[in-house]
Design a protein around this motif. Structure first.
Motif, PDB file in Angstrom:
ATOM      1  N   SER A  80      51.818 -84.109 -16.715  1.00 35.78           N
ATOM      2  CA  SER A  80      52.034 -85.173 -15.747  1.00 35.78           C
ATOM      3  C   SER A  80      52.688 -86.323 -16.490  1.00 35.78           C
ATOM      4  N   LYS A  81      53.495 -87.074 -15.755  1.00 34.54           N
ATOM      5  CA  LYS A  81      54.160 -88.236 -16.352  1.00 34.54           C
ATOM      6  C   LYS A  81      54.208 -89.343 -15.324  1.00 34.54           C
ATOM      7  N   ASN A  82      54.323 -90.573 -15.809  1.00 38.30           N
ATOM      8  CA  ASN A  82      54.469 -91.680 -14.882  1.00 38.30           C
ATOM      9  C   ASN A  82      55.937 -91.791 -14.484  1.00 38.30           C
ATOM     10  N   GLN A  88      51.546 -88.412 -19.368  1.00 38.36           N
ATOM     11  CA  GLN A  88      50.198 -88.923 -19.161  1.00 38.36           C
ATOM     12  C   GLN A  88      49.126 -87.888 -19.496  1.00 38.36           C
ATOM     13  N   SER A  89      49.453 -86.609 -19.309  1.00 39.02           N
ATOM     14  CA  SER A  89      48.492 -85.545 -19.601  1.00 39.02           C
ATOM     15  C   SER A  89      49.233 -84.236 -19.761  1.00 39.02           C
ATOM     16  N   CYS A  90      48.557 -83.284 -20.406  1.00 35.13           N
ATOM     17  CA  CYS A  90      49.109 -81.940 -20.529  1.00 35.13           C
ATOM     18  C   CYS A  90      47.944 -80.981 -20.734  1.00 35.13           C
ATOM     19  N   ILE A 159      53.435 -87.100  -7.557  1.00 33.26           N
ATOM     20  CA  ILE A 159      52.008 -87.410  -7.489  1.00 33.26           C
ATOM     21  C   ILE A 159      51.899 -88.694  -6.678  1.00 33.26           C
ATOM     22  N   GLY A 168      53.663 -90.905  -9.864  1.00 30.98           N
ATOM     23  CA  GLY A 168      53.883 -90.065 -11.027  1.00 30.98           C
ATOM     24  C   GLY A 168      54.504 -88.741 -10.631  1.00 30.98           C
ATOM     25  N   ALA A 170      54.230 -84.372 -11.460  1.00 27.52           N
ATOM     26  CA  ALA A 170      53.574 -83.202 -12.051  1.00 27.52           C
ATOM     27  C   ALA A 170      54.657 -82.159 -12.324  1.00 27.52           C
ATOM     28  N   LYS A 171      54.673 -81.661 -13.559  1.00 26.63           N
ATOM     29  CA  LYS A 171      55.655 -80.643 -13.935  1.00 26.63           C
ATOM     30  C   LYS A 171      54.919 -79.382 -14.372  1.00 26.63           C
TER      31      LYS A 171
END
Length: 186
Positions: A80-82, A88-90, A159, A168, A170-171
């Protein structure tokens, strides 16, 4: 009994989570705050109890735990990225696929995974997402640690926050390197 003993000692109990039954016999999760009631001389004569229904929060927390377990156990890399492109997370699969630890990815631009000649793809993806579109099975190349190219199929979704605003991205990246290699050999 424990709560009553604590009240008799003059203690206040905050956010005690328990289950209560409604008049229709439905069980609900509640958070209790219980305080001693005193007469003018300071003697404890009772208790004041405030109960707050937390059933929905408990349900949402369980749902988050389920979703987190799904993401973490996925065979696909999930990041996830902003909206500024900062990761932001993986999940663990993203760490394996790209060769970076979560600590090396989170807080850094997703562009570190994109080859120089494909940077424009990121701008296109962000443009499409800002209008609310999803991107499904976009075949491209990304970079693993050390610059190794990885063929991937990328799905990207916005997101949204509670108000429906896009906050955000989600990839989901699926490694298709072997399929591409097999196809080239045919």
């Amino acid at each position: 009994d424990d709560i009553l003993a604590r009240i008799r000692r003059g203690e206040r109990i905050k956010h005690y989570e328990t289950v209560r039954v409604t008049k229709h016999q439905r069980r609900i999760n509640v958070s209790l705050t219980i305080s001693p009631l005193r007469d003018p001389s300071g003697t404890i004569i009772g208790a004041s109890k405030i109960a707050r229904d937390i059933t929905e929060q408990k349900r949402a927390h369980r749902m988050q735990a389920y979703l987190a377990a799904i993401v973490e156990s996925s065979e696909d890399a999930i990041l996830s990225k902003n909206l500024d492109g900062i990761i932001q997370s993986c999940n663990a699969r993203a760490e394996q696929l790209f060769g970076y630890t979560a600590g090396e990815l989170v807080g850094h631009s997703v562009r570190m995974l994109i080859p120089e000649d494909r940077q424009a793809e990121e701008d296109e993806i962000l443009g499409r997402l800002s209008s609310g579109q999803r991107i499904d099975h976009f075949e491209t190349v990304r970079l693993a640690k050390g610059g190794r190219p990885v063929d991937i199929s990328l799905s990207v979704s916005p997101i949204r926050d509670e108000a429906g605003q896009i906050v955000g991205v989600a990839k989901i990246a699926r490694d298709i390197t072997e399929q591409k290699r097999a196809h080239r050999m045919q």
